[in-house]
Scaffold this motif. Structure first.
Motif, PDB file in Angstrom:
ATOM      1  N   LEU A   1       0.502  -1.626   0.315  1.00 61.04           N
ATOM      2  CA  LEU A   1       0.079   0.084  -0.292  1.00 61.04           C
ATOM      3  C   LEU A   1       1.075   1.336  -0.028  1.00 61.04           C
ATOM      4  O   LEU A   1      -0.119   2.449  -0.580  1.00 61.04           O
ATOM      5  CB  LEU A   1      -1.733   0.038   1.442  1.00 61.04           C
ATOM      6  CG  LEU A   1      -1.765  -1.681   1.022  1.00 61.04           C
ATOM      7  CD1 LEU A   1      -2.798  -0.984   2.809  1.00 61.04           C
ATOM      8  CD2 LEU A   1      -2.687  -1.144   0.023  1.00 61.04           C
ATOM      9  N   ARG A   2       2.208   1.406   0.492  1.00 60.29           N
ATOM     10  CA  ARG A   2       3.076   2.787   0.206  1.00 60.29           C
ATOM     11  C   ARG A   2       3.349   2.671  -1.136  1.00 60.29           C
ATOM     12  O   ARG A   2       4.196   4.334  -1.627  1.00 60.29           O
ATOM     13  CB  ARG A   2       4.318   1.783   1.068  1.00 60.29           C
ATOM     14  CG  ARG A   2       4.494   1.983   2.196  1.00 60.29           C
ATOM     15  CD  ARG A   2       5.597   1.770   3.055  1.00 60.29           C
ATOM     16  NE  ARG A   2       6.075   0.200   3.213  1.00 60.29           N
ATOM     17  CZ  ARG A   2       6.764  -0.147   3.352  1.00 60.29           C
ATOM     18  NH1 ARG A   2       7.995   0.602   3.394  1.00 60.29           N
ATOM     19  NH2 ARG A   2       7.323  -1.227   3.529  1.00 60.29           N
ATOM     20  N   LEU A   3       3.147   1.933  -2.262  1.00 63.54           N
ATOM     21  CA  LEU A   3       3.150   2.194  -3.502  1.00 63.54           C
ATOM     22  C   LEU A   3       2.432   3.001  -4.128  1.00 63.54           C
ATOM     23  O   LEU A   3       0.772   2.829  -4.363  1.00 63.54           O
ATOM     24  CB  LEU A   3       3.132   0.473  -4.525  1.00 63.54           C
ATOM     25  CG  LEU A   3       3.924   0.848  -5.828  1.00 63.54           C
ATOM     26  CD1 LEU A   3       4.582   1.527  -5.790  1.00 63.54           C
ATOM     27  CD2 LEU A   3       3.302  -0.138  -6.921  1.00 63.54           C
ATOM     28  N   THR A   4       2.622   4.290  -3.964  1.00 58.11           N
ATOM     29  CA  THR A   4       1.298   5.607  -4.060  1.00 58.11           C
ATOM     30  C   THR A   4       1.132   6.286  -5.641  1.00 58.11           C
ATOM     31  O   THR A   4       2.441   4.991  -6.201  1.00 58.11           O
ATOM     32  CB  THR A   4       1.688   6.913  -3.616  1.00 58.11           C
ATOM     33  OG1 THR A   4       2.953   7.352  -3.884  1.00 58.11           O
ATOM     34  CG2 THR A   4       1.374   6.676  -1.572  1.00 58.11           C
ATOM     35  N   ARG A   5       0.593   6.700  -5.746  1.00 54.14           N
ATOM     36  CA  ARG A   5       0.380   6.874  -7.251  1.00 54.14           C
ATOM     37  C   ARG A   5       1.485   7.416  -8.432  1.00 54.14           C
ATOM     38  O   ARG A   5       2.622   7.340  -9.094  1.00 54.14           O
ATOM     39  CB  ARG A   5      -0.767   7.599  -8.090  1.00 54.14           C
ATOM     40  CG  ARG A   5      -2.200   6.647  -7.908  1.00 54.14           C
ATOM     41  CD  ARG A   5      -2.786   7.251  -8.859  1.00 54.14           C
ATOM     42  NE  ARG A   5      -4.131   6.642  -8.331  1.00 54.14           N
ATOM     43  CZ  ARG A   5      -4.467   5.144  -8.424  1.00 54.14           C
ATOM     44  NH1 ARG A   5      -4.045   4.208  -9.028  1.00 54.14           N
ATOM     45  NH2 ARG A   5      -6.085   5.073  -8.370  1.00 54.14           N
TER      46      ARG A   5
END
Length: 133
Positions: free
Chosen positions: A34-38
């Motif tokens: 979930l740390r992979l933001t856009r």
């Protein structure tokens, strides 16, 4: 006071099959995707498109696994390899990994291999396909 890391915004309902809702009860190690933001995804794709060598590709694979839990397997397919489409790029199933991201990572790697064919040749050579050439 500690600042929490930004997490990726949820996909619109019905648009994705990532299983993000199942991650809320999961361990913190499983939630690291979930740390992979856009914004971070764009940076990752840009780095994958601008590969400098096979070592760089392997290092990025290791970083994706260590930081996000994403496992990427890259190998020549069982058929002939005439173009970059002949190189098999698979992502392991992982809850929370967006459908668009699952498609964008292999596409970025292929673009990186097309921009720097020497990396593709070294990848094929690492799998012993060019030993007689």
């Amino acid at each position: 006071m500690t600042a929490s890391q930004p997490i990726r915004q949820p996909c619109p309902p019905g648009a994705c099959d990532c299983g993000r809702d199942d991650l809320q009860a999961a361990s913190p190690a499983a939630q690291r995707i979930l740390r992979l933001t856009r914004h971070e995804e764009k940076r990752l794709l840009e780095r994958l498109e601008n590969l400098k060598g096979l070592e760089d590709l392997h290092r990025l694979q290791q970083l994706m696994h260590d930081q996000l839990g994403i496992r990427v397997h890259i190998a020549p397919s069982f058929n002939e390899v005439r173009t970059m489409r002949g190189i098999l790029i698979e992502l392991a199933e992982q809850p929370g990994l967006c459908r668009k991201t699952r498609q964008a990572i292999p596409a970025a790697i292929r673009r990186g291999l097309e921009r720097n064919p020497e990396v593709a040749f070294r990848l094929l050579d690492a799998h012993d396909l060019l030993r007689d050439a």
